[in-house]
Design a protein around this motif. Sequence first.
Motif, PDB file in Angstrom:
ATOM      1  N   VAL A 117       0.818  -1.218   0.000  1.00  0.00           N
ATOM      2  CA  VAL A 117       0.000   0.000   0.000  1.00  0.00           C
ATOM      3  C   VAL A 117       0.856   1.274   0.000  1.00  0.00           C
ATOM      4  CG1 VAL A 117      -2.104  -0.977   0.969  1.00  0.00           C
ATOM      5  CG2 VAL A 117      -0.338  -0.140   2.516  1.00  0.00           C
ATOM      6  N   GLU A 118       2.093   1.166   0.484  1.00  0.00           N
ATOM      7  CA  GLU A 118       2.958   2.366   0.495  1.00  0.00           C
ATOM      8  C   GLU A 118       3.275   2.826  -0.933  1.00  0.00           C
ATOM      9  OE1 GLU A 118       3.433   4.129   3.131  1.00  0.00           O
ATOM     10  OE2 GLU A 118       2.423   2.612   4.331  1.00  0.00           O
ATOM     11  N   LEU A 119       3.308   1.882  -1.855  1.00  0.00           N
ATOM     12  CA  LEU A 119       3.553   2.224  -3.259  1.00  0.00           C
ATOM     13  C   LEU A 119       2.479   3.194  -3.765  1.00  0.00           C
ATOM     14  CD1 LEU A 119       5.354   1.342  -5.725  1.00  0.00           C
ATOM     15  CD2 LEU A 119       3.618  -0.378  -6.208  1.00  0.00           C
ATOM     16  N   ARG A 148      -6.533  -1.222   5.607  1.00  0.00           N
ATOM     17  CA  ARG A 148      -5.074  -1.341   5.741  1.00  0.00           C
ATOM     18  C   ARG A 148      -4.442  -0.011   6.145  1.00  0.00           C
ATOM     19  NH1 ARG A 148      -3.002  -4.385   0.455  1.00  0.00           N
ATOM     20  NH2 ARG A 148      -1.157  -4.806   1.706  1.00  0.00           N
ATOM     21  N   ASP A 149      -5.281   0.975   6.503  1.00  0.00           N
ATOM     22  CA  ASP A 149      -4.761   2.293   6.857  1.00  0.00           C
ATOM     23  C   ASP A 149      -4.976   2.547   8.350  1.00  0.00           C
ATOM     24  OD1 ASP A 149      -4.310   5.048   7.275  1.00  0.00           O
ATOM     25  OD2 ASP A 149      -4.747   5.461   5.168  1.00  0.00           O
ATOM     26  N   LEU A 152      -4.651   7.664   1.162  1.00  0.00           N
ATOM     27  CA  LEU A 152      -5.155   6.460   1.821  1.00  0.00           C
ATOM     28  C   LEU A 152      -4.190   5.298   1.586  1.00  0.00           C
ATOM     29  CD1 LEU A 152      -7.702   5.006   3.093  1.00  0.00           C
ATOM     30  CD2 LEU A 152      -8.428   4.576   0.740  1.00  0.00           C
ATOM     31  N   ARG A 153      -3.984   4.497   2.638  1.00  0.00           N
ATOM     32  CA  ARG A 153      -3.185   3.270   2.463  1.00  0.00           C
ATOM     33  C   ARG A 153      -4.101   2.201   1.875  1.00  0.00           C
ATOM     34  NH1 ARG A 153       0.024   7.197   3.802  1.00  0.00           N
ATOM     35  NH2 ARG A 153       2.089   6.522   4.435  1.00  0.00           N
ATOM     36  N   SER A 154      -4.126   2.100   0.576  1.00  0.00           N
ATOM     37  CA  SER A 154      -4.948   1.080  -0.096  1.00  0.00           C
ATOM     38  C   SER A 154      -4.448   0.937  -1.523  1.00  0.00           C
ATOM     39  CB  SER A 154      -6.422   1.510  -0.124  1.00  0.00           C
ATOM     40  OG  SER A 154      -7.171   0.662  -0.974  1.00  0.00           O
ATOM     41  N   ASN A 155      -4.434  -0.296  -2.014  1.00  0.00           N
ATOM     42  CA  ASN A 155      -4.115  -0.458  -3.440  1.00  0.00           C
ATOM     43  C   ASN A 155      -5.391  -0.686  -4.251  1.00  0.00           C
ATOM     44  OD1 ASN A 155      -4.741  -3.013  -2.568  1.00  0.00           O
ATOM     45  ND2 ASN A 155      -3.070  -4.041  -3.633  1.00  0.00           N
ATOM     46  N   PHE A 156      -6.540  -0.751  -3.562  1.00  0.00           N
ATOM     47  CA  PHE A 156      -7.807  -1.042  -4.239  1.00  0.00           C
ATOM     48  C   PHE A 156      -8.558   0.248  -4.558  1.00  0.00           C
ATOM     49  CE2 PHE A 156     -12.410  -2.336  -3.818  1.00  0.00           C
ATOM     50  CZ  PHE A 156     -12.470  -2.983  -5.035  1.00  0.00           C
ATOM     51  N   ILE A 157      -8.704   1.087  -3.545  1.00  0.00           N
ATOM     52  CA  ILE A 157      -9.358   2.390  -3.729  1.00  0.00           C
ATOM     53  C   ILE A 157      -8.306   3.469  -3.490  1.00  0.00           C
ATOM     54  CG2 ILE A 157     -11.072   3.973  -2.749  1.00  0.00           C
ATOM     55  CD1 ILE A 157     -12.448   1.813  -4.324  1.00  0.00           C
TER      56      ILE A 157
END
Length: 406
Positions: free
Chosen positions: A12-14, A175-176, A389-394
């Motif tokens: 998620v940091e990416l 994940r945040d 936001l820490r998320s790779n989905f949204i």
Amino acid sequence: MTSTGVIDLNDVELFASEGHHAAFRELRAHAPVYRNPGPDGSGFWALTRYEDVLAAYRDHDTYSSAHGAILGGSFRTGGDTASGDMLVASDPPRHRMLRRLMHPPFSPSMVARVSTQVRSLLAEGVARMRQEGGCDFALDFAPLLPVGALMALFGVGASDARHIVGLTRRMVGYRDPALCPQDDDERLRLAHAQADIFEYFADLLDERRDEPDRDDVLGMLLRARLNGLPLDDTQILYNCMNIAVGGNETSSYTTCAGFLALLRNPGEWRRLREDPGLLPGALEEILRWSSTNAYVQRVTLRDTRIHGVEIPAGEIVTLWNVSANRDPGQFREPDRFDITRDPNRHLSFGSGVHRCIGAPTGNAELAEAFTALIESGSAFRTAGDPVRLRSNFILGFTSMPIEIAG
Ligand code: HEM
């Protein structure tokens, strides 16, 4: 990327650092069918080129939605899912029947009601912002869109609508640490957040069971018939949840990303303020630029081969809208924010049979938000770094301070 230089799209940091754009540039050029690593063989495939993402969306015979759209997001324990009961997690022919039932909540008259409700909340929001000289756009202004939409769609009051937005925000932000305590195991955290939304709607359903004539989503689903039979509670609840999760964070985070893009590209913001007739095109560019729903998940039903790479049946494949929307093979100067971009066939609402059924609702909400900002006549500027936001989905923001400069 990880410390070893391997691209990890589950990191998620990416996405929090916007490093994903460089990672996707690399993948589109050198590994368009990418095997993303994961612990204990839990990796997944990632498609990142526009043409491949579009082809996968359209091939539901090969790519199943039955396991849901989010990685690790089964809706029941034991590997079972909302499969076949929730619109987004069903395959044809079942999907076709559910989709027909789900049309009433997205009718033009319901979209108009959403617009009216959202407009009235935004007018208050703009007045408050002017009085206070600014706001945290991500917390105070953008969530007014889903709050208004939920009030119109579900016939609930403002405080219930805010409560539902809080629940879906926690689910999407599982994940945040800013949105969800990171104490449990990740999958459990997501499952608990989903269970809380489910419970809210279960209570609402109990209250509304005897009011099937109501002109709102629950009334419509209570009256719906599937093969001549009423929907059972689970089917009703999963689809309420689908509407809430599908609509809440997407519209509000797209508004944040769009407003930030306008503030960072003052020439485009000036053009739009001077000619609000450019708004429809600007909204398309905002949707492309933000790509709020970064990917969707599918599972292969049969072996397939893309660019010479074999993907066996039963594998998870992710379709990256955020990468497809910046593919130079499809978009000229894809990293330029251009409110008059034409053509602009972005994939932010997906494509094929699952293409967002809420797109007209989402578009109407966005139109209200940017119209309110334009008509306020205020000069805005950022007042601190936005926090992603820490998320790779949204792809969203947990904070975006802005102030009124005049
Ligand atoms: C900017 C706003 C929005 C974006 C970016 C967005 C994005 C998407 C995407 C990419 C899909 C396809 C999922 C897949 O193929 O697996 C989808 C489906 C869906 N969306 Fe949206 N959405 C937005 C607004 C809304 C709104 C406002 C609602 C409801 C009020 C909504 C409800 C749904 C539902 C129910 C589905 C499932 C459709 C199906 O499976 O047939 N969305 N959305």
